[in-house]
Design a protein around this motif. Structure first.
Motif, PDB file in Angstrom:
ATOM      1  N   ASP A   1      41.671 -73.819 -15.266  1.00  0.00           N
ATOM      2  CA  ASP A   1      42.818 -73.008 -15.714  1.00  0.00           C
ATOM      3  C   ASP A   1      42.389 -71.587 -16.103  1.00  0.00           C
ATOM      4  OD1 ASP A   1      41.332 -73.673 -17.903  1.00  0.00           O
ATOM      5  OD2 ASP A   1      43.039 -74.085 -19.207  1.00  0.00           O
ATOM      6  N   ALA A   2      41.161 -71.213 -15.772  1.00  0.00           N
ATOM      7  CA  ALA A   2      40.656 -69.895 -16.193  1.00  0.00           C
ATOM      8  C   ALA A   2      41.232 -68.773 -15.341  1.00  0.00           C
ATOM      9  CB  ALA A   2      39.135 -69.880 -16.091  1.00  0.00           C
ATOM     10  N   ASP A   3      41.230 -67.578 -15.885  1.00  0.00           N
ATOM     11  CA  ASP A   3      41.494 -66.365 -15.098  1.00  0.00           C
ATOM     12  C   ASP A   3      40.210 -66.102 -14.303  1.00  0.00           C
ATOM     13  OD1 ASP A   3      41.439 -63.705 -14.263  1.00  0.00           O
ATOM     14  OD2 ASP A   3      42.614 -62.984 -15.975  1.00  0.00           O
ATOM     15  N   LEU A   4      40.237 -66.425 -13.020  1.00  0.00           N
ATOM     16  CA  LEU A   4      38.983 -66.412 -12.254  1.00  0.00           C
ATOM     17  C   LEU A   4      38.413 -65.014 -12.054  1.00  0.00           C
ATOM     18  CD1 LEU A   4      39.196 -69.208  -9.524  1.00  0.00           C
ATOM     19  CD2 LEU A   4      38.504 -69.328 -11.909  1.00  0.00           C
ATOM     20  N   ASP A   5      39.286 -64.015 -11.906  1.00  0.00           N
ATOM     21  CA  ASP A   5      38.753 -62.649 -11.740  1.00  0.00           C
ATOM     22  C   ASP A   5      37.961 -62.241 -12.980  1.00  0.00           C
ATOM     23  OD1 ASP A   5      39.785 -62.329  -9.256  1.00  0.00           O
ATOM     24  OD2 ASP A   5      41.692 -61.467  -9.958  1.00  0.00           O
ATOM     25  N   LYS A   6      38.588 -62.521 -14.121  1.00  0.00           N
ATOM     26  CA  LYS A   6      37.907 -62.170 -15.374  1.00  0.00           C
ATOM     27  C   LYS A   6      36.612 -62.971 -15.521  1.00  0.00           C
ATOM     28  CE  LYS A   6      40.185 -62.003 -19.531  1.00  0.00           C
ATOM     29  NZ  LYS A   6      40.703 -62.674 -20.762  1.00  0.00           N
ATOM     30  N   ALA A   7      36.682 -64.251 -15.188  1.00  0.00           N
ATOM     31  CA  ALA A   7      35.502 -65.114 -15.335  1.00  0.00           C
ATOM     32  C   ALA A   7      34.365 -64.649 -14.427  1.00  0.00           C
ATOM     33  CB  ALA A   7      35.876 -66.565 -15.044  1.00  0.00           C
ATOM     34  N   VAL A   8      34.695 -64.211 -13.212  1.00  0.00           N
ATOM     35  CA  VAL A   8      33.636 -63.722 -12.313  1.00  0.00           C
ATOM     36  C   VAL A   8      32.986 -62.481 -12.907  1.00  0.00           C
ATOM     37  CG1 VAL A   8      33.211 -62.615 -10.073  1.00  0.00           C
ATOM     38  CG2 VAL A   8      34.581 -64.705 -10.176  1.00  0.00           C
ATOM     39  N   ARG A   9      33.820 -61.563 -13.406  1.00  0.00           N
ATOM     40  CA  ARG A   9      33.254 -60.327 -13.997  1.00  0.00           C
ATOM     41  C   ARG A   9      32.294 -60.665 -15.129  1.00  0.00           C
ATOM     42  NH1 ARG A   9      38.417 -58.365 -13.905  1.00  0.00           N
ATOM     43  NH2 ARG A   9      38.646 -58.496 -16.170  1.00  0.00           N
ATOM     44  N   TRP A  10      32.716 -61.568 -16.000  1.00  0.00           N
ATOM     45  CA  TRP A  10      31.847 -61.905 -17.144  1.00  0.00           C
ATOM     46  C   TRP A  10      30.621 -62.712 -16.722  1.00  0.00           C
ATOM     47  CZ3 TRP A  10      31.487 -59.553 -21.493  1.00  0.00           C
ATOM     48  CH2 TRP A  10      32.598 -58.927 -22.059  1.00  0.00           C
ATOM     49  N   ALA A  11      30.793 -63.540 -15.691  1.00  0.00           N
ATOM     50  CA  ALA A  11      29.636 -64.330 -15.230  1.00  0.00           C
ATOM     51  C   ALA A  11      28.546 -63.401 -14.703  1.00  0.00           C
ATOM     52  CB  ALA A  11      30.076 -65.315 -14.150  1.00  0.00           C
ATOM     53  N   VAL A  12      28.975 -62.378 -13.948  1.00  0.00           N
ATOM     54  CA  VAL A  12      27.996 -61.425 -13.401  1.00  0.00           C
ATOM     55  C   VAL A  12      27.272 -60.704 -14.545  1.00  0.00           C
ATOM     56  CG1 VAL A  12      27.797 -59.239 -12.141  1.00  0.00           C
ATOM     57  CG2 VAL A  12      29.150 -61.104 -11.186  1.00  0.00           C
TER      58      VAL A  12
ATOM     59  N   ARG B   1      42.350 -71.002 -20.169  1.00  0.00           N
ATOM     60  CA  ARG B   1      43.545 -70.457 -20.826  1.00  0.00           C
ATOM     61  C   ARG B   1      44.032 -71.408 -21.915  1.00  0.00           C
ATOM     62  NH1 ARG B   1      44.881 -68.430 -15.446  1.00  0.00           N
ATOM     63  NH2 ARG B   1      45.145 -66.165 -15.526  1.00  0.00           N
ATOM     64  N   SER B   2      43.374 -72.549 -22.007  1.00  0.00           N
ATOM     65  CA  SER B   2      43.818 -73.557 -22.966  1.00  0.00           C
ATOM     66  C   SER B   2      43.171 -73.341 -24.325  1.00  0.00           C
ATOM     67  CB  SER B   2      43.471 -74.957 -22.442  1.00  0.00           C
ATOM     68  OG  SER B   2      43.438 -75.871 -23.513  1.00  0.00           O
TER      69      SER B   2
ATOM     70  N   VAL C   1      26.002 -69.451 -31.299  1.00  0.00           N
ATOM     71  CA  VAL C   1      27.087 -68.519 -30.996  1.00  0.00           C
ATOM     72  C   VAL C   1      27.924 -69.130 -29.878  1.00  0.00           C
ATOM     73  CG1 VAL C   1      27.688 -66.217 -30.145  1.00  0.00           C
ATOM     74  CG2 VAL C   1      25.647 -66.510 -31.558  1.00  0.00           C
ATOM     75  N   THR C   2      29.234 -69.263 -30.083  1.00  0.00           N
ATOM     76  CA  THR C   2      30.102 -69.767 -29.011  1.00  0.00           C
ATOM     77  C   THR C   2      31.192 -68.738 -28.735  1.00  0.00           C
ATOM     78  OG1 THR C   2      31.382 -70.980 -30.653  1.00  0.00           O
ATOM     79  CG2 THR C   2      29.713 -72.226 -29.459  1.00  0.00           C
ATOM     80  N   VAL C   3      31.591 -68.656 -27.473  1.00  0.00           N
ATOM     81  CA  VAL C   3      32.475 -67.571 -27.031  1.00  0.00           C
ATOM     82  C   VAL C   3      33.566 -68.143 -26.134  1.00  0.00           C
ATOM     83  CG1 VAL C   3      32.560 -65.402 -25.729  1.00  0.00           C
ATOM     84  CG2 VAL C   3      30.506 -65.974 -27.044  1.00  0.00           C
ATOM     85  N   ILE C   4      34.782 -67.650 -26.305  1.00  0.00           N
ATOM     86  CA  ILE C   4      35.878 -68.016 -25.397  1.00  0.00           C
ATOM     87  C   ILE C   4      36.282 -66.776 -24.601  1.00  0.00           C
ATOM     88  CG2 ILE C   4      38.251 -68.882 -25.235  1.00  0.00           C
ATOM     89  CD1 ILE C   4      37.825 -70.212 -27.985  1.00  0.00           C
ATOM     90  N   ASN C   5      36.279 -66.912 -23.290  1.00  0.00           N
ATOM     91  CA  ASN C   5      36.800 -65.886 -22.368  1.00  0.00           C
ATOM     92  C   ASN C   5      36.092 -64.535 -22.440  1.00  0.00           C
ATOM     93  OD1 ASN C   5      38.591 -67.725 -21.368  1.00  0.00           O
ATOM     94  ND2 ASN C   5      40.304 -67.061 -22.644  1.00  0.00           N
ATOM     95  N   ALA C   6      34.787 -64.569 -22.534  1.00  0.00           N
ATOM     96  CA  ALA C   6      33.994 -63.333 -22.388  1.00  0.00           C
ATOM     97  C   ALA C   6      32.630 -63.755 -21.843  1.00  0.00           C
ATOM     98  CB  ALA C   6      33.908 -62.584 -23.707  1.00  0.00           C
ATOM     99  N   GLY C   7      31.535 -63.172 -22.374  1.00  0.00           N
ATOM    100  CA  GLY C   7      30.225 -63.493 -21.825  1.00  0.00           C
ATOM    101  C   GLY C   7      29.378 -64.278 -22.805  1.00  0.00           C
ATOM    102  N   THR C   8      28.240 -64.751 -22.332  1.00  0.00           N
ATOM    103  CA  THR C   8      27.282 -65.385 -23.245  1.00  0.00           C
ATOM    104  C   THR C   8      26.554 -64.258 -23.973  1.00  0.00           C
ATOM    105  OG1 THR C   8      25.702 -65.428 -21.428  1.00  0.00           O
ATOM    106  CG2 THR C   8      26.885 -67.478 -21.878  1.00  0.00           C
ATOM    107  N   HIS C   9      27.357 -63.490 -24.708  1.00  0.00           N
ATOM    108  CA  HIS C   9      26.782 -62.270 -25.254  1.00  0.00           C
ATOM    109  C   HIS C   9      26.278 -62.469 -26.659  1.00  0.00           C
ATOM    110  CE1 HIS C   9      27.513 -58.683 -22.525  1.00  0.00           C
ATOM    111  NE2 HIS C   9      27.465 -59.769 -21.814  1.00  0.00           N
ATOM    112  N   GLY C  10      25.418 -61.555 -27.060  1.00  0.00           N
ATOM    113  CA  GLY C  10      24.806 -61.644 -28.358  1.00  0.00           C
ATOM    114  C   GLY C  10      25.737 -61.180 -29.456  1.00  0.00           C
TER     115      GLY C  10
END
Ligand code: NAD
Length: 487
Positions: A263-274, A419-420, A435-444
């Protein structure tokens, strides 16, 4: 020239050659050319550093913390005013772009300002007592001499995250610079002196880890050690410190999961995955090195991720997406790890080798690499590589995604795209990570937030944030006894 051809230790406000006179060659990651010859220090040099810190520390600790904070503000001002100069040092030592170097300086300035403010907030507690007339207070006292050992990946941020909390708590500091980014550390010590930090409060020692780092941990007059680096070295230093009952804070590696649900926004998820996998050439403890994809979107997401990855440009220009890795050894390690994984059945979807293009081939550039058909129990799934390499995994459902996310001995950061609300918060509750994150990156983290991990990612401490004060200060309980018959 941005980087001096030779670089000595910084002791008591002066530049001092190592007693043995030997030097280590440091190479430019972008060009592969010799960049600097730095002091190769040993135990005797470390002792000189510790004595300088020990001599300067009482005067520094006597200064009210609010005034120490004013000096930290002045250091921040010097760094900010010289952002271009310091950013160029960071860029030259790491092979990053100037834009990234300047951005990192901005983060370090924020960190200095946060800890400068903590000088006005070194709060203690008042604690009621069961004894009549007795009042208990807690106050923070300096640990004494702090021995700080850092990695090279984000050099000025790494300096800032440790040096500023150590200073605001009133410690004398010996900083063992990363041998791949030595001048960033020396530059900071010189700037601090210029800003009014008393000589000897911040000292910098250069050299190899085993020769210049270990003696700092072993030194009887070093009261607290903080280490950012690999789990392998962190474990060794924990043993050395433990045998001496010495306080040690460990900020170690990660093998961070990046989960994408159907159910993710795939465009956003691809950007953050990169960004998660490849920013800073993957040399982040928080890098998204395991991308866990919900089965219904696996193929669609993989295809888009591969296309976005192939479009990345390598180089050290402001418009490039990723630079080189830090040294030839790191490059060789990653190429070998990818070859070994291929031998065990991994499929290369993107990258997989050294960059051959003109202008890159002499440097330590690796093409951003995506692997799949990798078993979650394979070595490449469980070991941090610290470079631009990520692996894809297929999850049958939410529970399986969590199981895969938690299937490594590390526990630094974890991210989910969904999106859930229910999936997102359940993931944050169940992911084994600091550290846990929703809808962004595995960022510090940011300077005012606690960062640290579970399992092989650390030993339970958190830096920076207010929590870093617990690392660099000792809490003292003061008991006030009022005798009402004496009034
Ligand atoms: P490393 O452990 O090889 O070196 C880090 C530092 O430790 C260097 O200054 C090195 O000289 C020193 N060192 C090496 N051996 C030593 C020894 N025996 N005694 C004392 N000091 C020694 O790590 P690296 O490869 O340079 O850095 C990458 C690692 O750092 C990765 O594992 C990464 O995840 C980790 N890291 C963690 C964080 C975090 O906050 N958790 C942040 C950045 C990097």
């Amino acid at each position: 020239m941005t980087i001096p051809g030779t670089l000595d230790n910084h002791i008591g406000g002066r530049e001092v050659a190592a007693r043995g006179g030997e030097r280590i060659e440091k190479f430019d990651p972008h060009s592969g050319r010799l960049q600097s010859r730095i002091a190769s220090s040993a135990a005797a040099d470390v002792d000189d550093e510790v004595q300088a810190a020990k001599a300067a520390q009482p005067g520094w600790a006597d200064m009210p913390a609010v005034q120490r904070g004013q000096i930290l503000h002045r250091i921040a001002n010097v760094m900010e005013a010289k952002t271009d100069e310091l950013g160029a040092v960071v860029a030259a030592e790491t092979g990053k772009s100037l834009k990234e170097g300047r951005g990192e300086v901005g983060a370090a300035v924020q960190c200095a300002r946060f800890f400068a403010g903590e000088g006005q907030r070194l709060f203690g507690r008042t604690i009621p007592s069961g004894t009549p007339g007795k009042l208990n207070l807690t106050v923070r006292t300096p640990a004494g001499v702090a021995g700080l050992i850092i990695a090279a990946n984000t050099p000025i941020a790494n300096v800032a995250w440790k040096v500023f909390p150590a200073l605001i708590c009133g410690n004398g500091v010996v900083l063992k610079a990363a041998e791949d980014t030595p001048f960033t550390a020396s530059w900071t010590a010189r700037a601090a002196l210029e800003a009014g930090l008393p000589a000897g409060v911040l000292n910098v020692v250069h050299g190899l880890g085993a020769e210049a780092g270990e003696p700092l941990v072993l030194h009887d007059e070093v009261d607290v050690v903080s280490f950012t680096g690999s789990t392998r070295v962190g474990r060794r230093l924990a043993e050395l410190a433990g045998a001496r009952l010495k306080k040690i804070s460990l900020e170690l590696g990660g093998k961070n999961p990046f989960v994408v649900m159907d159910d993710a926004d795939l465009d956003k998820a691809v950007r953050w995955a990169v960004l998660s996998a490849f920013s800073n050439a993957g040399q982040r403890c928080a890098a998204g090195s395991r991308i866990i994809l919900h089965a219904p979107i696996y193929d669609r997401f993989a295809e888009r991720l591969v296309a976005a990855t192939r479009a990345l440009t390598l180089g050290n220009g402001d418009n490039d997406d990723l630079g080189p890795v830090i040294n030839a050894r790191q490059l060789a390690n990653m190429l070998a790890a990818v070859e070994a994984a291929k031998g065990r059945g991994a499929r290369v979807l993107a990258g997989g080798g050294r960059a051959e293009a003109q202008g890159l081939a002499e440097g330590y550039y690796m093409t951003p690499t995506i692997l799949d058909q990798v078993d979650p129990s394979d070595e490449i799934s469980r070991t941090e590589l610290f470079g631009p390499v990520t692996c894809l995994y297929r999850a049958d459902g939410f529970d399986h995604a969590i199981q895969l996310a938690n299937a490594v001995p590390y526990g630094l950061t974890a991210c989910i795209h969904t999106r859930s609300f229910d999936r997102g918060l359940t993931f944050c509750a169940r992911a084994r990570a600091g550290v846990t994150v929703i809808n962004a990156g595995t960022h510090g983290s940011e300077a005012h937030m606690p960062f640290g991990g579970l399992g092989l990612s650390g030993n339970g401490t958190r830096e920076p944030g207010t929590e870093a004060l617990d690392v660099y200060s000792e809490l003292k309980n003061i008991a006030l006894n009022v005798d009402a018959t004496q009034v």
